[in-house]
Scaffold this motif. Structure first.
Motif, PDB file in Angstrom:
ATOM      1  N   GLU A   1       0.832  -1.201   0.000  1.00 18.12           N
ATOM      2  CA  GLU A   1       0.000   0.000   0.000  1.00 18.12           C
ATOM      3  C   GLU A   1       0.869   1.255   0.000  1.00 18.12           C
ATOM      4  O   GLU A   1       0.547   2.259  -0.668  1.00 18.12           O
ATOM      5  N   GLU A   2       1.976   1.172   0.736  1.00 13.73           N
ATOM      6  CA  GLU A   2       2.892   2.311   0.763  1.00 13.73           C
ATOM      7  C   GLU A   2       3.502   2.552  -0.620  1.00 13.73           C
ATOM      8  O   GLU A   2       3.587   3.705  -1.086  1.00 13.73           O
ATOM      9  N   ARG A   3       3.930   1.448  -1.281  1.00 17.53           N
ATOM     10  CA  ARG A   3       4.489   1.601  -2.620  1.00 17.53           C
ATOM     11  C   ARG A   3       3.446   2.122  -3.605  1.00 17.53           C
ATOM     12  O   ARG A   3       3.759   2.946  -4.481  1.00 17.53           O
ATOM     13  N   ARG A   4       2.206   1.624  -3.504  1.00 18.57           N
ATOM     14  CA  ARG A   4       1.139   2.087  -4.398  1.00 18.57           C
ATOM     15  C   ARG A   4       0.874   3.569  -4.196  1.00 18.57           C
ATOM     16  O   ARG A   4       0.708   4.333  -5.166  1.00 18.57           O
TER      17      ARG A   4
ATOM     18  N   MET B   1       2.994   5.745  -3.088  1.00 19.96           N
ATOM     19  CA  MET B   1       4.123   6.493  -3.639  1.00 19.96           C
ATOM     20  C   MET B   1       4.031   6.575  -5.162  1.00 19.96           C
ATOM     21  O   MET B   1       4.344   7.624  -5.765  1.00 19.96           O
ATOM     22  N   ALA B   2       3.591   5.467  -5.827  1.00 19.31           N
ATOM     23  CA  ALA B   2       3.445   5.480  -7.275  1.00 19.31           C
ATOM     24  C   ALA B   2       2.365   6.454  -7.723  1.00 19.31           C
ATOM     25  O   ALA B   2       2.532   7.192  -8.710  1.00 19.31           O
ATOM     26  N   VAL B   3       1.244   6.442  -6.990  1.00 11.05           N
ATOM     27  CA  VAL B   3       0.163   7.382  -7.311  1.00 11.05           C
ATOM     28  C   VAL B   3       0.635   8.812  -7.147  1.00 11.05           C
ATOM     29  O   VAL B   3       0.351   9.694  -7.980  1.00 11.05           O
ATOM     30  N   ALA B   4       1.366   9.054  -6.069  1.00  6.16           N
ATOM     31  CA  ALA B   4       1.877  10.407  -5.845  1.00  6.16           C
ATOM     32  C   ALA B   4       2.843  10.818  -6.951  1.00  6.16           C
ATOM     33  O   ALA B   4       2.820  11.965  -7.433  1.00  6.16           O
ATOM     34  N   LYS B   5       3.713   9.849  -7.393  1.00  8.36           N
ATOM     35  CA  LYS B   5       4.652  10.152  -8.475  1.00  8.36           C
ATOM     36  C   LYS B   5       3.919  10.435  -9.776  1.00  8.36           C
ATOM     37  O   LYS B   5       4.277  11.346 -10.534  1.00  8.36           O
ATOM     38  N   GLU B   6       2.862   9.622 -10.026  1.00  7.74           N
ATOM     39  CA  GLU B   6       2.064   9.834 -11.237  1.00  7.74           C
ATOM     40  C   GLU B   6       1.396  11.200 -11.227  1.00  7.74           C
ATOM     41  O   GLU B   6       1.395  11.914 -12.238  1.00  7.74           O
TER      42      GLU B   6
END
Length: 331
Positions: free
Chosen positions: A251-254, A256-261
């Motif tokens: 969930e943390e990685r997801r 972070m990915a959403v935030a990067k996107e």
């Protein structure tokens, strides 16, 4: 008439004196002591009254001790009573110890009584050992299987350690600790079930009665029941905990990915806005160049022709790619 009144007064005075004498001098106890061949004088009995010591609490135990062949005197019993001890119980304990041929001096017996222990029960326990039943002790073997064990501990009172020695709760706690340690040392619960007497031997060899008021004679396993599979439950709980940790990390990685996107989208939008803004400035720049003579009209037309030719070539090439894709579909 006067003589009669005087005689009545004298009679009343005599009765009062006799009552006071009988109050301070327990004649009945004195006679009982003489009949039992116990040396207790009238002055001693009066002194007890003056010191607010009930003579019966001293004389009767003294008679009992004398008949049992004990060497106990009045001063010892009276001193123990004044110290708050139970004289009758101490004498009974001395008689029981004497009959059982247990060495128990009066001073030690009095000290045990003043320490708050029932010295008579202790002497009786020295003759007739007591069985202490432990509560159910839960222990886990090496393979993770829980065993519920109940033991019976046979103890005998240790007269020499009654003062300052630990009581029954300490014995129960130590036996329970020994059972848990012994079962935990076994590789499998089946070993314990096959040889439950090994627990008794191991625990008994630990010297659990050290520093207590008892001497452990035997430890017998009364009941052994198989409980839960603690090892499996612990592994299940660990797996569940690992799963939750992995889910949390995913969930943390997801996130972070959403935030990067989102960050990249914002950057792309910003760049597009800057391109649009730059394209909007092109006509103004060309108009300024035409006014200032930096760009001729023919140059402007030539630039438009180059742009139109480029657009046409892009359109033709795109059309060629689409037609090839139609003729040769991907299998």
């Amino acid at each position: 008439m006067v003589g009669l009144i005087s005689s009545g007064v004298i009679f009343v005075v005599i009765i009062v004196l006799v009552m006071l004498f009988l109050h301070f001098v327990p004649v009945g106890l004195w006679i009982s002591a003489i009949a039992a061949n116990v040396p207790v004088g009238i002055v001693t009995l009066i002194g007890m009254r003056m010191r607010r010591v009930p003579p019966s609490r001293i004389v009767m135990p003294l008679i009992k001790a004398n008949k049992a062949g004990l060497s106990v005197n009045v001063n010892q019993l009276e001193a123990h009573y004044l110290a708050g001890g139970n004289v009758d119980r101490v004498v009974d304990a001395l008689i029981a110890a004497h009959r059982a041929q247990i060495t128990l001096p009066f001073e030690r017996c009095a000290a045990i009584d003043l320490a708050g222990r029932n010295v008579l029960d202790a002497v009786q326990m020295s003759v007739n050992p007591k069985v202490i039943e432990t509560p159910i002790v839960s222990a886990v073997a090496g393979n993770g299987i829980e065993l519920k064990i109940k033991a019976r501990v046979t103890v005998r009172a240790n007269i020499d350690r009654l003062v300052g020695g630990a009581g029954e709760p300490t014995i129960i706690a130590r036996v329970g600790e020994g059972i848990v340690t012994t079962v935990g040392s076994a590789e499998s619960h089946s070993e314990v079930l096959a040889n439950p007497d090994d627990i008794s031997k191991t625990v008994l060899g630990k010297g659990l009665d050290a520093g207590t008021a008892f001497e452990i004679l035997s430890i017998d396993i009364a009941d052994v029941d198989v409980g839960r599979n603690i090892g499996a439950e612990l592994q299940t709980d660990q797996a569940e905990a690992d799963k939750r940790i992995a889910q949390a990390k995913a969930e943390e990685r997801r996130a972070m990915a959403v935030a990067k996107e989102q960050e990249m989208k914002a950057y792309t939008q910003e760049m597009e806005a800057r391109v649009v803004e730059a394209q909007a400035e092109v006509p103004h720049a060309m108009a300024a160049a035409l006014r200032e003579g930096k760009l001729g009209v023919m140059d402007y037309y030539q630039l438009n022709n180059v742009q139109a030719d480029t657009d046409m070539r892009n359109a033709i090439s795109q059309t060629g790619v689409d037609s090839k894709a139609t003729q040769h579909p991907v299998k």
